[in-house]
Design a protein around this motif. Structure first.
Motif, PDB file in Angstrom:
ATOM      1  N   THR A  38       0.825  -1.199   0.000  1.00 30.56           N
ATOM      2  CA  THR A  38       0.000   0.000   0.000  1.00 30.56           C
ATOM      3  C   THR A  38       0.859   1.249   0.000  1.00 30.56           C
ATOM      4  O   THR A  38       0.583   2.224  -0.722  1.00 30.56           O
ATOM      5  CB  THR A  38      -0.945  -0.010   1.210  1.00 30.56           C
ATOM      6  N   LEU A  39       1.919   1.243   0.808  1.00 30.80           N
ATOM      7  CA  LEU A  39       2.814   2.395   0.862  1.00 30.80           C
ATOM      8  C   LEU A  39       3.462   2.659  -0.492  1.00 30.80           C
ATOM      9  O   LEU A  39       3.402   3.773  -1.022  1.00 30.80           O
ATOM     10  CB  LEU A  39       3.891   2.164   1.920  1.00 30.80           C
ATOM     11  N   GLY A  40       4.096   1.636  -1.067  1.00 31.80           N
ATOM     12  CA  GLY A  40       4.876   1.843  -2.278  1.00 31.80           C
ATOM     13  C   GLY A  40       4.102   1.758  -3.563  1.00 31.80           C
ATOM     14  O   GLY A  40       4.500   2.365  -4.569  1.00 31.80           O
ATOM     15  N   CYS A  41       2.979   1.017  -3.565  1.00 31.47           N
ATOM     16  CA  CYS A  41       2.275   0.734  -4.822  1.00 31.47           C
ATOM     17  C   CYS A  41       0.769   0.931  -4.726  1.00 31.47           C
ATOM     18  O   CYS A  41       0.033   0.487  -5.614  1.00 31.47           O
ATOM     19  CB  CYS A  41       2.543  -0.705  -5.257  1.00 31.47           C
ATOM     20  N   GLY A  42       0.288   1.583  -3.662  1.00 30.46           N
ATOM     21  CA  GLY A  42      -1.158   1.721  -3.497  1.00 30.46           C
ATOM     22  C   GLY A  42      -1.835   2.423  -4.660  1.00 30.46           C
ATOM     23  O   GLY A  42      -2.910   2.013  -5.115  1.00 30.46           O
ATOM     24  N   GLY A  43      -1.210   3.482  -5.154  1.00 35.64           N
ATOM     25  CA  GLY A  43      -1.794   4.188  -6.296  1.00 35.64           C
ATOM     26  C   GLY A  43      -1.769   3.353  -7.558  1.00 35.64           C
ATOM     27  O   GLY A  43      -2.711   3.384  -8.365  1.00 35.64           O
ATOM     28  N   LEU A  44      -0.698   2.600  -7.742  1.00 40.31           N
ATOM     29  CA  LEU A  44      -0.609   1.708  -8.892  1.00 40.31           C
ATOM     30  C   LEU A  44      -1.678   0.626  -8.813  1.00 40.31           C
ATOM     31  O   LEU A  44      -2.342   0.321  -9.818  1.00 40.31           O
ATOM     32  CB  LEU A  44       0.776   1.068  -8.957  1.00 40.31           C
ATOM     33  N   ILE A  45      -1.864   0.039  -7.634  1.00 38.87           N
ATOM     34  CA  ILE A  45      -2.895  -0.985  -7.470  1.00 38.87           C
ATOM     35  C   ILE A  45      -4.260  -0.418  -7.831  1.00 38.87           C
ATOM     36  O   ILE A  45      -5.036  -1.032  -8.579  1.00 38.87           O
ATOM     37  CB  ILE A  45      -2.890  -1.530  -6.029  1.00 38.87           C
ATOM     38  N   ALA A  46      -4.568   0.768  -7.308  1.00 43.26           N
ATOM     39  CA  ALA A  46      -5.858   1.392  -7.599  1.00 43.26           C
ATOM     40  C   ALA A  46      -6.009   1.696  -9.080  1.00 43.26           C
ATOM     41  O   ALA A  46      -7.089   1.494  -9.667  1.00 43.26           O
ATOM     42  CB  ALA A  46      -6.012   2.670  -6.774  1.00 43.26           C
ATOM     43  N   THR A  47      -4.938   2.161  -9.711  1.00 42.90           N
ATOM     44  CA  THR A  47      -4.983   2.465 -11.142  1.00 42.90           C
ATOM     45  C   THR A  47      -5.271   1.212 -11.955  1.00 42.90           C
ATOM     46  O   THR A  47      -6.142   1.210 -12.844  1.00 42.90           O
ATOM     47  CB  THR A  47      -3.645   3.081 -11.595  1.00 42.90           C
ATOM     48  N   LEU A  48      -4.552   0.142 -11.669  1.00 40.56           N
ATOM     49  CA  LEU A  48      -4.737  -1.094 -12.428  1.00 40.56           C
ATOM     50  C   LEU A  48      -6.114  -1.703 -12.175  1.00 40.56           C
ATOM     51  O   LEU A  48      -6.746  -2.239 -13.096  1.00 40.56           O
ATOM     52  CB  LEU A  48      -3.639  -2.087 -12.075  1.00 40.56           C
TER      53      LEU A  48
END
Length: 247
Positions: A38-48
């Motif tokens: 969530t810290l490092g990739c939370g925005g990426l997860i949400a985008t995908l």
């Protein structure tokens, strides 16, 4: 290179709203501990997830090292809590529970070599194949945490053996003192992904890792607490991903 110079270099990487990662194949995100995803990739997860191309997230350790002296939260109970928090946080980002897995290695003891290391790499490679992943994401090798370094080395081994693209995301590396000398791999290539559309959701997801804030588990005075300085880093409207050459 001093850490301050390296940080400035990372912060000068181009900000993009798009990347081939968002269009081809599937991403496998390796998180040393529940909350790193969530810290490092939370925005990426949400985008995908918004693009209906969810990644697969694999949490490598069991998280029981955060409060080792708590009597109210012994290892089994703490592990269950950390996993429940990861499920809640990634669900808030749009990820289905079926796209989250746990390897449950002992926290603070992820192997970096030898037979145990090779066995974990085999397990990660099997997940990548089962989930149809062609891109692997793991913490930056220069993150000053043994589990983060171990997971990066696992990712390098798997990416090299399977021909996967490897991207690294900094977590604790952002807090290295500016005057510390580092030896990063050069040249530094990568990008900063614009996650401004998901920033509020990401902040809420980080808060769902409640055990890491120090207010839930109160009977271990030496227990871990996410420092404000680290949380401030991830208030930025971008996430940093570095192209990592495999051995």
């Amino acid at each position: 290179m001093r850490a301050g110079t390296l940080h400035a270099t990372l912060l000068a990487l181009p900000v993009v709203a798009d990347d081939p990662l968002l269009h081809a194949g599937r991403a496998l995100i390796l998180a040393p501990h529940a909350d790193d995803e969530t810290l490092g990739c939370g925005g990426l997860i949400a985008t995908l997830c918004r693009q209906r191309r969810p990644p697969y997230v694999l949490v490598v350790t069991d998280g029981t090292g955060s409060h080792p002296n708590s009597r109210a939260w012994p290892s089994a109970r703490l592990r269950a809590l950390r996993e429940a928090e990861a499920l809640a946080a990634t669900a808030h980002l749009g990820l289905d529970a079926a796209d989250l897995g746990f390897l449950r290695l002992r926290d603070t003891a992820a192997p970096r070599a030898g037979a145990a290391f090779a066995a974990v790499c085999t397990r990660i490679a099997a997940v990548a194949e089962e989930q149809g992943c062609d891109t692997l994401l793991a913490p930056w090798l220069l993150d000053p945490h043994g589990d983060h370094e171990a997971v990066q080395r696992m990712a390098q081994r798997v990416a090299a053996s399977r021909g996967l693209r490897l991207l690294s995301y900094p977590v604790w590396g952002w807090l290295i003192a500016p005057d510390v000398e580092l030896a990063p791999r050069l040249p530094i290539r990568g990008f900063r992904l614009d996650v401004s559309a998901h920033l509020q959701r990401k902040a809420e997801a980080i808060r769902l890792h409640a055990s890491q804030y120090g207010d839930l588990i109160t009977d271990d005075p030496d227990g871990f607490r996410l420092p404000a300085s680290l949380l401030a880093v991830f208030e930025a409207p971008f996430e940093t991903f570095l192209e990592t050459n495999t051995p």
